[in-house]
Design an enzyme around this catalytic site. Sequence first.
Site, PDB file in Angstrom:
ATOM      1  CD  GLU A  14      60.384 -69.508   5.821  1.00  0.00           C
ATOM      2  OE1 GLU A  14      60.361 -70.301   7.508  1.00  0.00           O
ATOM      3  OE2 GLU A  14      60.170 -70.749   5.732  1.00  0.00           O
ATOM      4  CG  ASN A  51      58.101 -73.507   0.837  1.00  0.00           C
ATOM      5  OD1 ASN A  51      57.586 -74.198  -0.099  1.00  0.00           O
ATOM      6  ND2 ASN A  51      57.895 -72.323   0.289  1.00  0.00           N
ATOM      7  CB  THR A  55      60.224 -71.026  -6.139  1.00  0.00           C
ATOM      8  OG1 THR A  55      60.849 -70.450  -5.459  1.00  0.00           O
ATOM      9  CG2 THR A  55      61.083 -71.838  -7.115  1.00  0.00           C
ATOM     10  CB  SER A  76      58.914 -68.601   3.941  1.00  0.00           C
ATOM     11  OG  SER A  76      59.184 -70.349   3.055  1.00  0.00           O
ATOM     12  N   GLY A  77      56.307 -69.275   1.324  1.00  0.00           N
ATOM     13  CA  GLY A  77      55.606 -70.345   1.469  1.00  0.00           C
ATOM     14  C   GLY A  77      54.525 -69.872  -0.115  1.00  0.00           C
ATOM     15  N   GLY A 117      61.718 -66.170   0.712  1.00  0.00           N
ATOM     16  CA  GLY A 117      60.646 -65.228   1.806  1.00  0.00           C
ATOM     17  C   GLY A 117      61.407 -64.672   3.320  1.00  0.00           C
ATOM     18  CB  SER A 126      61.576 -72.274   1.784  1.00  0.00           C
ATOM     19  OG  SER A 126      61.784 -71.466   1.945  1.00  0.00           O
ATOM     20  CB  SER A 127      64.037 -70.178  -3.027  1.00  0.00           C
ATOM     21  OG  SER A 127      63.267 -70.738  -4.042  1.00  0.00           O
TER      22      SER A 127
END
Length: 403
Positions: free
Chosen positions: A387, A155, A110, A105-106, A385, A158-159
Amino acid sequence: MARKLGNRNALDDLVMLDRISEENIIKCLNNRYQQDEIYTYIGPVLIAVNPFKMIRGAYTEGKIREYRGKKFYELPPHVFALADDTYNQMINKQENQCVIISGESGAGKTETSKLIMRYISAVSGRSREVQEVKDKMLSSNPILESFGNAKTVMNNNSSRFGKYMEILFDAGGDPVGGRVTNYLLEKARLVFPGPGERNFHIFYMLTKAGTQQEKEAYYLTQGPESFWYLSQSECYNVQGIDDHKEMQELRQAFNTLGFSNDELQNVFRAVAIVLWIGNIEFKEGANETSSVKDTQVLDVVAYLLGVDSGALAQALTTNVIQTGVGMRAEKIRKKNDKNQAEFARDTLAKAIYSKLFDWLVKKINVSIEKPGFQGVQIGVLDIYGFEIFGFNSFEQLCINFVN
């Protein structure tokens, strides 16, 4: 002295390292990162290290022209080189292509997917019909991000769902439509965002930047602090995200994709319903039963849902158990204790929001799909992501496993 490959430094590609080791790979990536060279190849694989800043000139129209039509290894590593190679392979071979984007994530997944779509949009046809398709494809992003993205510890955008975007092309390489497939929406976040994190962006956008008429119609005049699903994490603002600006872009995206005003208002009503459901509290009764603590909150939810308050209260504070089968089947209504009632409340909220998200994706697909499509396509898979949270949902476990 570094070896050369054409006009390209060999260290652009980790395959060319004299000695492959974790230490050497990290050292090479770090050296490039310090020079704002965030892209590196491993053969046909592109590594992107998020700089967490804007790199001047990295994604300009001039940079698009620079990479257009070039061989994959002719210029330094770049997401545009990957996009151009994917696009040309599709046209030249008339074969479907796929780009898989994964990482923590981050990491910038995306944004990378949007850059790929932007490049393909820039180098493909420019007729009015083609431009309309491009506009609709690009407009799907603000909607999906508003309803599917959130701030996490790692993030700010974050998606929290997986997305597979298919871009459909005719034989000449012009986009004629698209298709979105979503999976594993992180529904657990809806009822329990972690400390210092936010729920999905749309809740803050609507409570802060909805029109006065919308706020009054959906009882949102008091702001995000008034709703349990938002207030428990004590995080309402995100650096670099302007909820008012995002709301304007969201409305424009809905308009571009052909959503009617009635549909838009029904979407906002559903968002408000979820928020108000989270404010329903219960008190413990005798013999492991429960009841709604504040019936005024219940009345608001029932009104927004268009159902009877008593029926809603019964649905939350009791559950039906079936015993036996066939002619011997019997249904028994059992009272819920306080914990069970809260679980029923949260389950209802997650079900409504999940159905809303699926409906949005379906509406987007109605707008961008090409009936009877015969051609080739590029698929872009954006895996949300890796996490590790204090409380990890089943969806997050699946995503961590995939990553």
